[in-house]
Design an enzyme around this catalytic site. Structure first.
Site, PDB file in Angstrom:
ATOM      1  N   ASP A  31       0.834  -1.203   0.000  1.00  0.00           N
ATOM      2  CA  ASP A  31       0.000   0.000   0.000  1.00  0.00           C
ATOM      3  C   ASP A  31       0.868   1.252   0.000  1.00  0.00           C
ATOM      4  OD1 ASP A  31      -1.915  -1.861   0.277  1.00  0.00           O
ATOM      5  OD2 ASP A  31      -2.713  -1.134   2.193  1.00  0.00           O
ATOM      6  N   LEU A  81     -37.350  -5.735 -13.484  1.00  0.00           N
ATOM      7  CA  LEU A  81     -37.440  -7.173 -13.716  1.00  0.00           C
ATOM      8  C   LEU A  81     -38.775  -7.701 -13.215  1.00  0.00           C
ATOM      9  CD1 LEU A  81     -33.899  -8.249 -12.447  1.00  0.00           C
ATOM     10  CD2 LEU A  81     -34.679  -8.293 -14.825  1.00  0.00           C
ATOM     11  N   GLU A 111     -27.702 -15.461 -11.701  1.00  0.00           N
ATOM     12  CA  GLU A 111     -26.837 -14.516 -11.007  1.00  0.00           C
ATOM     13  C   GLU A 111     -27.521 -14.110  -9.714  1.00  0.00           C
ATOM     14  OE1 GLU A 111     -26.019 -11.189 -13.746  1.00  0.00           O
ATOM     15  OE2 GLU A 111     -26.515 -12.632 -15.309  1.00  0.00           O
ATOM     16  N   LYS A 113     -29.029 -11.518  -7.111  1.00  0.00           N
ATOM     17  CA  LYS A 113     -29.660 -10.208  -7.275  1.00  0.00           C
ATOM     18  C   LYS A 113     -29.167  -9.319  -6.136  1.00  0.00           C
ATOM     19  CE  LYS A 113     -34.079  -8.078  -8.392  1.00  0.00           C
ATOM     20  NZ  LYS A 113     -34.146  -6.969  -7.465  1.00  0.00           N
ATOM     21  N   ASP A 115     -28.541  -6.239  -3.806  1.00  0.00           N
ATOM     22  CA  ASP A 115     -29.482  -5.241  -3.326  1.00  0.00           C
ATOM     23  C   ASP A 115     -28.746  -3.924  -3.093  1.00  0.00           C
ATOM     24  OD1 ASP A 115     -31.940  -4.377  -2.656  1.00  0.00           O
ATOM     25  OD2 ASP A 115     -32.016  -5.355  -0.694  1.00  0.00           O
ATOM     26  N   GLU A 171     -24.641  -2.824 -10.246  1.00  0.00           N
ATOM     27  CA  GLU A 171     -25.282  -2.435  -8.998  1.00  0.00           C
ATOM     28  C   GLU A 171     -24.214  -1.919  -8.047  1.00  0.00           C
ATOM     29  OE1 GLU A 171     -28.509  -3.073  -9.215  1.00  0.00           O
ATOM     30  OE2 GLU A 171     -29.273  -2.926  -7.158  1.00  0.00           O
ATOM     31  N   TYR A 223     -23.289  -6.623 -14.224  1.00  0.00           N
ATOM     32  CA  TYR A 223     -24.056  -7.785 -14.655  1.00  0.00           C
ATOM     33  C   TYR A 223     -24.535  -7.758 -16.098  1.00  0.00           C
ATOM     34  CZ  TYR A 223     -27.853  -4.681 -13.139  1.00  0.00           C
ATOM     35  OH  TYR A 223     -28.687  -3.608 -12.965  1.00  0.00           O
ATOM     36  N   LYS A 310     -37.477 -13.896  -6.113  1.00  0.00           N
ATOM     37  CA  LYS A 310     -37.293 -13.252  -4.809  1.00  0.00           C
ATOM     38  C   LYS A 310     -37.294 -14.305  -3.713  1.00  0.00           C
ATOM     39  CE  LYS A 310     -37.710  -8.789  -5.958  1.00  0.00           C
ATOM     40  NZ  LYS A 310     -37.872  -7.477  -5.486  1.00  0.00           N
ATOM     41  N   CYS A 404     -41.668  15.868  23.681  1.00  0.00           N
ATOM     42  CA  CYS A 404     -40.804  14.806  24.199  1.00  0.00           C
ATOM     43  C   CYS A 404     -41.579  13.947  25.195  1.00  0.00           C
ATOM     44  CB  CYS A 404     -39.584  15.422  24.861  1.00  0.00           C
ATOM     45  SG  CYS A 404     -38.541  14.210  25.681  1.00  0.00           S
ATOM     46  N   CYS A 407     -39.862  14.697  28.834  1.00  0.00           N
ATOM     47  CA  CYS A 407     -39.830  15.993  29.522  1.00  0.00           C
ATOM     48  C   CYS A 407     -40.860  16.962  28.930  1.00  0.00           C
ATOM     49  CB  CYS A 407     -38.428  16.595  29.446  1.00  0.00           C
ATOM     50  SG  CYS A 407     -38.010  17.200  27.811  1.00  0.00           S
ATOM     51  N   CYS A 422     -35.348  16.342  20.862  1.00  0.00           N
ATOM     52  CA  CYS A 422     -35.796  17.075  22.038  1.00  0.00           C
ATOM     53  C   CYS A 422     -34.700  18.079  22.369  1.00  0.00           C
ATOM     54  CB  CYS A 422     -36.013  16.117  23.217  1.00  0.00           C
ATOM     55  SG  CYS A 422     -36.170  17.024  24.776  1.00  0.00           S
ATOM     56  N   CYS A 428     -33.703  17.040  30.187  1.00  0.00           N
ATOM     57  CA  CYS A 428     -34.390  15.813  29.780  1.00  0.00           C
ATOM     58  C   CYS A 428     -33.663  14.581  30.343  1.00  0.00           C
ATOM     59  CB  CYS A 428     -34.418  15.806  28.253  1.00  0.00           C
ATOM     60  SG  CYS A 428     -35.379  14.493  27.534  1.00  0.00           S
TER      61      CYS A 428
END
Ligand code: AMP
Ligand code: ZN
Length: 666
Positions: A31, A81, A111, A113, A115, A171, A223, A310, A404, A407, A422, A428
């Site tokens: 690095d 889809l 593949e 899916k 999210d 994605e 994809y 799904k 609140c 309080c 609040c 509080c």
């Protein structure tokens, strides 16, 4: 070698190392060496602005600010889809396609899916030219600058024959670990945690400052290539091609020769989905032969040749019994749904977070409603919908609290934020208890033995009013409390006494100043050396510290402007708590004391960090930006032209590396 060739060679080399590191997970340089090369390139580019390249590896760190994202029409529409939820749906889909095409069998790719947020990338002559969000599928927002900061997005492609222009879709996801780390930091800094990785990923794309995007651990999974397909005939080949071109294509896709193979893939991932480092919500099944895809075409909203399957998330229905509002240490309000207890995924669920008032409005929630509750892979149960058929005719809409619950102060909401607060910070009770709990927490004063309940008890009984009173607490005060044996009371007072040895930077963190997390506390402690110096610092001098912006500076000012906070600090001082930096951190000489430095460019005898260290070691201060307080700008090779101009316009002396050394030795 001329400059142009040198710059070009460095860019090529760094693109390649980036790919090896982020995509192949097989780096061949350290690095440090990478950072050095990047710094060299940056310096060369700064000195030779004529060779600017928007896709240079140096662009990944971000910095560009987009005020308004341009709306762009997609050249090829981004469809959604069709969904399927069971095996029969898939068999029906296959039968429709076979009939349509006049064939008896089809092969597929499966593949995962992912999210996240979908993105469309366009490359011209191998260079990334545009990144557009899906938007409504017809047009989206141009977020190119932000997407460039994502390391798994190649900025330049040089492998193999590539079309002159092509679009590729994928994605953008935030892996679960990265999401958790971001939330940990937010909570530590007194900010509300983000809701889920998906929303955070799509929100990231719309941040105005791309360097903030660069700081988020986003990834881009590809994809689909949208291009003249002379280079490949199947989706499988397309995925392999994308991967050869240097895109990141997660390795879990398979070729399924029959629908039975598809089912097998589903069986595997229904089991294993939670073991992935990122979230998926199903599997995407695509007809493998592109010629068939073309014949099948599209409906108004989705391709006929692809299907999302799904996963069943276990969902149960239960009744909403009420909504309570929790008050956090910073006064942030979290609404929580009280549910009729129900078994879900092996545990009994009684509560679910409702996040904020927008979320409640989005659900259109009424009291006594029957709601569906789901458990996502990692995250606490969530309410995903309301069963309107079961709504009682006489039930009342859930209206967000205006005061609140603890309080009764009127809640406020800042225009930029989703959360209500609040504002009664000093009165509080849960905020006061939260502050003490933060004060004694492990990374702060590390006072063991006092649980949240005990703190609540001693505060309710007015035995202490704030964390500063802890130091007056006696065993006799504690023993009468329920559940506290003499021995544990002694342990607690001993732990409190011992905490006077905790170093200043942790004390500063323990005070619970909003946005002052551990890192910021360390910086402030180091820069100013004592609580008094911080309390008396102007906003400007606070902001001149590396990485301290106006938000933090204002919060620090606000904290010390409150009389009660100043009083508490006097109490802490009286108790012997460390309110200044220990001696070991004192400079080894005071040659540079009273001087402020800004360091820029590349140096031949030391790295930039070494140089900064030297300055501090000799009593000088380092800031990140030039102001009229700056004493010297230490200019290395190829310093940025903007810094130079600013220094000149403010009359700040510019000195070289050599002159700096002379200053030290003088
Ligand atoms: P939906 O938003 O439910 O209509 O699903 C369509 C979205 O799924 C697309 O816009 C993509 O963003 C996303 N998606 C995730 N993984 C894939 C994949 N492997 N192939 C195609 N689309 C995918
Ligand atoms: Zn309150």
């Amino acid at each position: 070698m001329d400059i142009a060739t040198e710059i070009d060679a460095l860019r090529k080399e760094l693109h390649e190392h980036n790919r090896r590191y982020y995509i192949n997970d097989a780096p061949i340089i350290s690095d440090q060496v990478f950072d050095q090369k990047l710094a060299t390139l940056k310096a060369l580019e700064d000195a030779n602005p004529a060779f600017f390249d928007p896709n240079s590896p140096t662009q990944r760190v971000g910095g560009a600010v987009t005020k308004n994202f341009r709306t762009v029409v997609h050249k090829h529409r981004m469809y959604s889809l069709d969904n399927s939820y069971n095996r029969q749906d898939l068999l029906d889909w296959e039968a429709r396609m076979c009939k349509n095409l006049g064939v008896t069998q089809l092969d597929y790719t499966c593949e995962l899916k992912y999210d996240g947020a979908s993105i469309s990338l366009t490359y011209n002559n191998g260079q990334l030219t545009q990144a557009i969000t899906r938007g409504d599928g017809i047009q989206g927002d141009e977020v190119t600058q932000n997407v460039k900061t994502i390391h798994t997005v190649p900025l330049k492609i040089s492998n193999g024959p590539i079309p002159k222009e092509f679009t590729i879709r994928g994605e953008i996801v935030l892996p679960i670990d990265g999401f958790k780390a971001m939330n940990k930091l937010r909570i530590e800094q007194g900010e509300e945690p983000y809701m889920n990785p998906r929303n955070t990923a799509s929100g990231s794309l719309k941040l105005q400052d791309s360097s903030l995007v660069a700081a988020r651990p986003l990834e881009c999974f590809l994809y689909q290539i949208v291009a003249d397909r002379s280079l490949f005939n199947t989706q499988l080949e397309a995925l392999k091609t994308a991967s050869n071109w240097g895109f990141y294509v997660p390795k879990h896709y398979v070729h399924a020769a029959t629908m039975n193979d598809v089912f097998e893939f589903l069986n595997i991932w229904e089991e294993k989905r939670t073991s992935l480092p990122y979230e998926i919500d199903g599997v995407v099944i695509k007809v493998n032969q592109l010629a068939f895809q073309e014949q099948l075409g599209y409906t108004a909203k989705s391709p006929r040749w692809a299907m999302a399957y799904k996963f069943k998330t276990e969902t149960v229905e239960t009744q909403l019994e009420g909504v309570v509002y929790q008050v956090g240490r910073t006064g942030a309000i979290t609404p929580v749904a009280q549910l009729n207890p129900v078994l879900l995924g092996g545990t009994i669920v009684k509560r679910a977070s409702l996040h904020n008032s927008d979320f409640i409005e989005g659900l259109d929630l009424y009291f006594k409603d029957t709601v569906s509750v789901e458990k996502g892979g990692e995250i606490i149960p969530k309410i995903t919908g309301v069963n309107l058929k079961k709504r009682f005719p006489d039930s009342q809409r859930v209206v967000y609290a205006t005061t609140c619950p603890e309080c009764h102060t009127r809640l406020v909401r800042h225009p930029e934020e989703a959360q209500h607060y609040c504002p009664n910070t000093s009165g509080c009770l849960p905020q006061r208890v939260g502050r003490v709990a933060h004060f004694i927490s492990r990374k702060a004063m590390d006072i063991d033995g006092l649980g949240a309940e005990t703190i609540q008890l001693i505060m309710q009984n007015n035995i202490i009013n704030s964390y500063a009173d802890l130091y007056n607490l006696t065993v006799r005060d504690l023993i009468p409390l329920e559940r506290l044996a003499e021995k544990s009371a002694q342990n607690i007072t001993a732990a409190i006494a011992a905490s006077t040895k905790v170093p200043f930077s942790r004390v500063l963190y323990a005070l619970g100043i909003r946005y002052v997390g551990q890192t910021v506390a360390k910086k402030l402690a180091k820069e100013f050396g004592s609580i008094d110096a911080i309390a008396n610092a102007s906003t400007e001098s606070l902001e001149s510290v590396d990485e301290i912006g106006s938000r933090i500076a204002e919060s620090v000012k606000a904290f010390f402007s409150l009389e009660e906070n100043r009083l508490r600090i006097e109490q802490l001082r009286h108790a012997g708590v460390q309110l200044s930096q220990e001696r070991s951190d004192e400079p080894s000489s005071t040659k540079l004391s009273g001087m402020r430095f800004v360091v820029s460019g590349v140096f031949s005898t030391f790295s930039r960090d070494e140089l900064k260290g030297l300055i501090e070691q000799h009593g000088g201060k380092v800031s990140s930006s030039i102001s009229n307080k700056t004493t010297y700008l230490v200019a290395g090779d190829n310093m940025g032209p903007a810094k130079k101009l600013k220094a000149e316009s403010l009359g700040v002396s510019i000195i070289s590396e050599l002159q700096f050394k002379e200053l030290l030795n003088s």
